[in-house]
Design a protein around this motif. Structure first.
Motif, short mmCIF file in Angstrom:
data_model
loop_
_atom_site.label_atom_id
_atom_site.label_comp_id
_atom_site.label_asym_id
_atom_site.label_seq_id
_atom_site.Cartn_x
_atom_site.Cartn_y
_atom_site.Cartn_z
N ASP A 102 0.83 -1.20 0.00
CA ASP A 102 0.00 0.00 0.00
C ASP A 102 0.86 1.24 0.00
O ASP A 102 2.00 1.24 0.46
CB ASP A 102 -0.91 0.04 1.24
N LEU A 104 0.03 5.03 1.39
CA LEU A 104 -0.97 5.79 2.13
C LEU A 104 -0.61 7.27 2.09
O LEU A 104 0.44 7.69 2.58
CB LEU A 104 -1.03 5.29 3.57
N TRP A 132 -4.12 3.80 11.01
CA TRP A 132 -4.49 3.04 9.81
C TRP A 132 -4.60 1.56 10.18
O TRP A 132 -3.97 1.11 11.13
CB TRP A 132 -3.42 3.17 8.72
N THR A 133 -5.35 0.82 9.39
CA THR A 133 -5.25 -0.63 9.49
C THR A 133 -4.05 -1.08 8.67
O THR A 133 -3.58 -0.36 7.78
CB THR A 133 -6.51 -1.34 8.96
N LYS A 135 -4.08 -3.08 6.47
CA LYS A 135 -4.54 -3.27 5.08
C LYS A 135 -4.72 -1.93 4.37
O LYS A 135 -5.22 -1.88 3.25
CB LYS A 135 -5.85 -4.06 5.06
N GLN A 137 -6.49 0.91 5.43
CA GLN A 137 -7.69 1.71 5.66
C GLN A 137 -7.40 2.79 6.70
O GLN A 137 -6.84 2.52 7.75
CB GLN A 137 -8.84 0.83 6.15
N HIS A 138 -7.79 4.03 6.40
CA HIS A 138 -7.58 5.14 7.33
C HIS A 138 -8.67 5.13 8.39
O HIS A 138 -9.85 5.16 8.08
CB HIS A 138 -7.60 6.47 6.58
N LYS A 139 -8.27 5.07 9.67
CA LYS A 139 -9.24 5.01 10.76
C LYS A 139 -9.51 6.39 11.38
O LYS A 139 -10.63 6.71 11.72
CB LYS A 139 -8.74 4.06 11.86
#
Length: 422
Positions: A102, A104, A132-133, A135, A137-139
């Protein structure tokens, strides 16, 4: 050597510590100009002959304590080893190339990163923290600091609650609590005691204390407890006293003085021992009970980072002279054991593997992230390409994830295979 290295024949014996790959230990005659690929072919043929194996395994080869990266004869000539004697060649399963996973995007330079379990924590020059996860994904984006963030660290992750720390050029370190299910964050403690920006931060193994290094040349030790009842000194100030501070404002338990310039790296080695690196060309090992220096190691350029491995009891350093060095602080002879030469700019960040005692990452102002084997000082195992500007930070806290942050405003994640026979 009397015989031309490209024409000589050698007697070699193959040995390995990975018993499932053992071949008969009788000597084999080979040309001295063979390279790693040729030795791979030979060992795999011997394995197939021994047990009918059809699976091809990629191996690296250790000759005279160093990974073979050139023709065997050249390697021996450089080491001053005779071709007349039977040569022992150790082979081990090659660490597979990490694969890009990834990229990011952030709004500004990514200057701090650490992974833990399924989460990645990053800090940026826009003063914000991000979760972030793994994987991608932005948390959460987390405001609170008023200057660029230079250091982040997870303190503890227990079920639905995660605690982490951040250090900033706003002269503070903050302790945060993240409620995972609600995806909400609160700053519960602001640590105030430095007179200049915080450059580095480390959490002790038992998660009870923080160490911070600053441009004020000092190292401060703090309680990492969330409750002020457990802390002396600590005080709750009125809002007018606290200004921009969040939560309770905490003062340091101890201040360690001794560096003459910015403290670029700090790390707990054990409960009472902290390692630090400085722009003053010095590494220091501190006794936190006595508040004194146990050992001091002088370098020839500014140190920008240091990391110690409990697996190897060795330290690696990032430096302004473009080199990474491996130090053994217990050595009675030369403390510098190996110098790794491949970066073409300042090296900003270094991180050991948490599971393999001979592997580490380095990141530099040349835009490169490199994965090293300690027994291959001139050639990294892999270059993790992708960044388009200076790389400021790297992390290998999770064995399967190699993470780096850059002035190109990206956090890059590489996936590493971990199911290896170490």
């Amino acid at each position: 050597m009397d015989v031309d290295a490209t024409e000589a024949q050698l007697q070699v014996r193959f040995v390995t510590k990975q018993e499932q790959y053992a071949v008969p230990d009788s000597p084999y005659a080979i040309q001295s100009n063979v390279q790693t690929a040729d030795l791979n072919t030979l060992v795999n043929a011997l394995l197939k002959e021994a047990d009918g194996s059809v699976k091809t395994v990629e191996f690296d080869f250790l000759v005279c304590g160093e990974l073979l990266c050139s023709p065997l004869g050249d390697h021996l000539q450089e080491k001053g080893v005779s071709t007349e004697q039977t040569l022992e060649v150790e082979y081990l399963e090659r660490f597979p190339a990490p694969s890009p996973q990834d990229c990011l995007m952030h709004d500004d330079w990514v200057s701090a990163v650490q992974a833990h379990g399924n989460w990645i924590l990053s800090g940026s020059y826009d003063n914000s923290l991000h979760i972030w996860t793994t994987k991608g994904q932005h948390k959460l984006a987390i405001p609170g600091h008023t200057s660029p963030i230079k250091a982040v660290s997870w303190v503890s992750v227990n079920g639905d609650q995660a605690v982490f720390a951040s250090g900033s050029h706003d002269q503070s370190a903050m302790l945060w609590v993240w409620n995972v299910s609600n995806n909400s964050v609160d700053c519960v403690v602001t640590c105030r005691g430095h007179e200049k920006g915080v450059e580095s931060l480390s959490v002790s193994a038992d998660a009870s204390r923080l160490a911070t290094g600053s441009w004020d040349t000092n190292i401060c030790l703090w309680s990492a407890s969330l409750s002020d009842e457990d802390n002396v000194p600590a005080k709750k100030r009125s809002k007018s006293d606290r200004g921009q501070d969040h939560g309770n404002t905490r003062e340091p338990l101890t201040t360690l003085k001794g560096h003459r310039e910015a403290v670029s790296g700090v790390q707990w080695m054990d409960y009472n021992t902290v390692l630090s690196s400085g722009w003053d060309h010095l590494l220091k090992i501190w006794d936190c009970e006595l508040n004194g220096i146990k050992q001091e190691i002088a370098g020839n350029k500014a140190f920008f980072d240091v990391d110690w491995s409990p697996l190897s009891n060795a330290m690696i350093t990032a430096s302004a002279d473009r080199h990474v060095r491996l130090y053994d602080p217990r050595s009675q002879e030369s403390i510098v054991k190996t110098t790794f030469t491949s970066h073409t700019g300042w090296v900003q960040s270094v991180r050991w593997s948490k599971t393999r005692d001979t592997l580490f990452l380095s990141a530099g102002c040349d835009g490169q992230v490199k994965l090293w084997e300690t027994r291959s000082p001139r050639t990294p195992l892999y270059e993790l390409s992708g960044h388009e500007d200076k790389v400021l930070c790297c992390d290998w806290s999770v064995p399967s994830l190699l993470v780096s942050g850059s002035c190109d405003n990206t956090l890059r994640i590489f996936k590493a295979k971990t199911a290896l026979n170490a």
